[in-house]
Design an enzyme around this catalytic site. Sequence first.
Site, PDB file in Angstrom:
ATOM      1  N   ASP A 168       0.701  -1.347   0.060  1.00 48.06           N
ATOM      2  CA  ASP A 168       0.020   0.136   0.092  1.00 48.06           C
ATOM      3  C   ASP A 168       0.864   1.162   0.099  1.00 48.06           C
ATOM      4  O   ASP A 168       1.917   1.235   0.465  1.00 48.06           O
ATOM      5  CB  ASP A 168      -0.829  -0.077   1.234  1.00 48.06           C
ATOM      6  CG  ASP A 168      -2.186   0.796   1.290  1.00 48.06           C
ATOM      7  OD1 ASP A 168      -2.370   1.432   0.027  1.00 48.06           O
ATOM      8  OD2 ASP A 168      -2.699   1.286   2.097  1.00 48.06           O
ATOM      9  N   GLY A 169       0.420   2.285  -0.527  1.00 42.91           N
ATOM     10  CA  GLY A 169       0.739   3.482  -0.647  1.00 42.91           C
ATOM     11  C   GLY A 169       1.809   4.199  -1.692  1.00 42.91           C
ATOM     12  O   GLY A 169       2.478   5.093  -1.887  1.00 42.91           O
ATOM     13  N   ARG A 215      -5.702  -2.383   8.530  1.00 36.74           N
ATOM     14  CA  ARG A 215      -6.583  -3.422   8.139  1.00 36.74           C
ATOM     15  C   ARG A 215      -6.207  -4.223   7.293  1.00 36.74           C
ATOM     16  O   ARG A 215      -5.261  -4.278   6.395  1.00 36.74           O
ATOM     17  CB  ARG A 215      -7.901  -2.558   7.589  1.00 36.74           C
ATOM     18  CG  ARG A 215      -7.696  -1.621   6.584  1.00 36.74           C
ATOM     19  CD  ARG A 215      -9.033  -0.925   6.019  1.00 36.74           C
ATOM     20  NE  ARG A 215      -8.599   0.044   5.132  1.00 36.74           N
ATOM     21  CZ  ARG A 215      -8.511   1.086   5.398  1.00 36.74           C
ATOM     22  NH1 ARG A 215      -8.515   1.786   6.440  1.00 36.74           N
ATOM     23  NH2 ARG A 215      -8.125   2.177   4.083  1.00 36.74           N
ATOM     24  N   SER A 229      -8.402  -5.398   4.601  1.00 38.05           N
ATOM     25  CA  SER A 229      -8.776  -5.117   3.343  1.00 38.05           C
ATOM     26  C   SER A 229      -9.311  -6.369   2.370  1.00 38.05           C
ATOM     27  O   SER A 229      -8.893  -6.346   1.301  1.00 38.05           O
ATOM     28  CB  SER A 229      -7.852  -4.130   2.425  1.00 38.05           C
ATOM     29  OG  SER A 229      -7.736  -3.036   3.261  1.00 38.05           O
ATOM     30  N   ARG A 278      -0.053   9.051 -10.151  1.00 35.02           N
ATOM     31  CA  ARG A 278      -0.007   7.780  -9.566  1.00 35.02           C
ATOM     32  C   ARG A 278       0.576   6.604 -10.083  1.00 35.02           C
ATOM     33  O   ARG A 278       1.396   6.036  -9.382  1.00 35.02           O
ATOM     34  CB  ARG A 278      -1.597   7.400  -8.930  1.00 35.02           C
ATOM     35  CG  ARG A 278      -2.261   8.444  -8.182  1.00 35.02           C
ATOM     36  CD  ARG A 278      -3.746   8.011  -8.126  1.00 35.02           C
ATOM     37  NE  ARG A 278      -4.061   6.574  -7.524  1.00 35.02           N
ATOM     38  CZ  ARG A 278      -3.712   6.445  -6.176  1.00 35.02           C
ATOM     39  NH1 ARG A 278      -3.662   7.254  -5.514  1.00 35.02           N
ATOM     40  NH2 ARG A 278      -4.087   5.011  -5.890  1.00 35.02           N
ATOM     41  N   GLU A 329       0.247 -13.214  12.248  1.00 33.17           N
ATOM     42  CA  GLU A 329       0.965 -12.156  13.183  1.00 33.17           C
ATOM     43  C   GLU A 329       0.720 -10.960  11.994  1.00 33.17           C
ATOM     44  O   GLU A 329       1.037 -11.048  10.930  1.00 33.17           O
ATOM     45  CB  GLU A 329       2.306 -12.371  13.422  1.00 33.17           C
ATOM     46  CG  GLU A 329       2.380 -13.466  14.300  1.00 33.17           C
ATOM     47  CD  GLU A 329       1.623 -13.390  15.825  1.00 33.17           C
ATOM     48  OE1 GLU A 329       1.660 -12.340  16.345  1.00 33.17           O
ATOM     49  OE2 GLU A 329       1.266 -14.276  16.224  1.00 33.17           O
ATOM     50  N   LEU A 381      11.700 -20.408  -3.939  1.00 38.12           N
ATOM     51  CA  LEU A 381      10.357 -19.485  -3.335  1.00 38.12           C
ATOM     52  C   LEU A 381       9.218 -19.665  -4.131  1.00 38.12           C
ATOM     53  O   LEU A 381       9.280 -19.623  -5.477  1.00 38.12           O
ATOM     54  CB  LEU A 381      11.042 -18.155  -3.370  1.00 38.12           C
ATOM     55  CG  LEU A 381       9.990 -16.973  -3.186  1.00 38.12           C
ATOM     56  CD1 LEU A 381       9.744 -17.066  -1.546  1.00 38.12           C
ATOM     57  CD2 LEU A 381      10.536 -15.595  -3.495  1.00 38.12           C
ATOM     58  N   HIS A 412       3.330   3.451  -9.037  1.00 39.25           N
ATOM     59  CA  HIS A 412       3.341   1.678  -9.107  1.00 39.25           C
ATOM     60  C   HIS A 412       4.185   1.330  -9.661  1.00 39.25           C
ATOM     61  O   HIS A 412       4.646   0.265  -9.439  1.00 39.25           O
ATOM     62  CB  HIS A 412       1.955   1.516  -9.888  1.00 39.25           C
ATOM     63  CG  HIS A 412       0.647   1.939  -9.254  1.00 39.25           C
ATOM     64  ND1 HIS A 412       0.214   1.317  -8.159  1.00 39.25           N
ATOM     65  CD2 HIS A 412      -0.512   2.829  -9.686  1.00 39.25           C
ATOM     66  CE1 HIS A 412      -1.045   1.720  -7.842  1.00 39.25           C
ATOM     67  NE2 HIS A 412      -1.460   2.472  -8.681  1.00 39.25           N
TER      68      HIS A 412
END
Length: 246
Positions: free
Chosen positions: A26-27, A196, A198, A39, A209, A137, A43
């Site tokens: 986020d952000g 949150r 979301s 914006r 956690e 991974l 991204h």
Amino acid sequence: MFNFFRSVKTQDTLSAKPKHIAIIMDGNGRWAKKRLMPRISGHRKGLESVKTVITQCQKLNIPFLTLFAFSTENWLRPSQEVKFLMSLFQDSIKKESSALIKNNIRFKLIGDRKPFPKKLNDKINSLEKLTEKNTGLTLSIAINYGGRWDIVNAVNEYRKQNHFKKTFTQKNLIQNLSLNFAPDPDLLIRTGGEKRISNFLIWQFSYTELYFTEKLWPDFNEKALMVALFEFQKRERRYGKTSEQL
């Protein structure tokens, strides 16, 4: 990059490492706005943090990483931004597929693929197939994903398979969730200051956690990840038991 950790703290000092990290990235938009940039620049910059976190998880031998890239609710954003995000994702698959294969990374996409164009779905399916036997991974990208959608979809998949003839259990649900190939996340990291989840992995986060940071996603670097991991190892994970039982 690696020398930084040698000089500060090495991975050997982590007494408890999560097997599975989930991140709400986020952000990006706010990062760009602070710099008087569009914006979409945020991204694009956020992709660097994605690569950084993937690299660090590999170095730390963390087997599962799940990144929340685009939610079912994100379609409500301005159409130009949505179009750019879809294009960015498609370009990233094209550009990074060889690196994923080379680095023994298994790629998975979780989310509803129905709205995607055939060309994009073909690329996703091809990359999953090409990396399915990789043993390093497991990188899961959540696109057009919602936790409520995931649960409803899992129930419907079970109904299709069994024609209402069998009793429905938690195990049946888990087997049909999007992330059924991975253990539940041990640690959720959310950047950007919001506290949150979301609609992200709401079933799987039962005992996860939660770690929230004010850092905006494009600023999330190796040091920020290590801060989150050192915070994680302070947590006592009881799963309903008392401290004395552990």
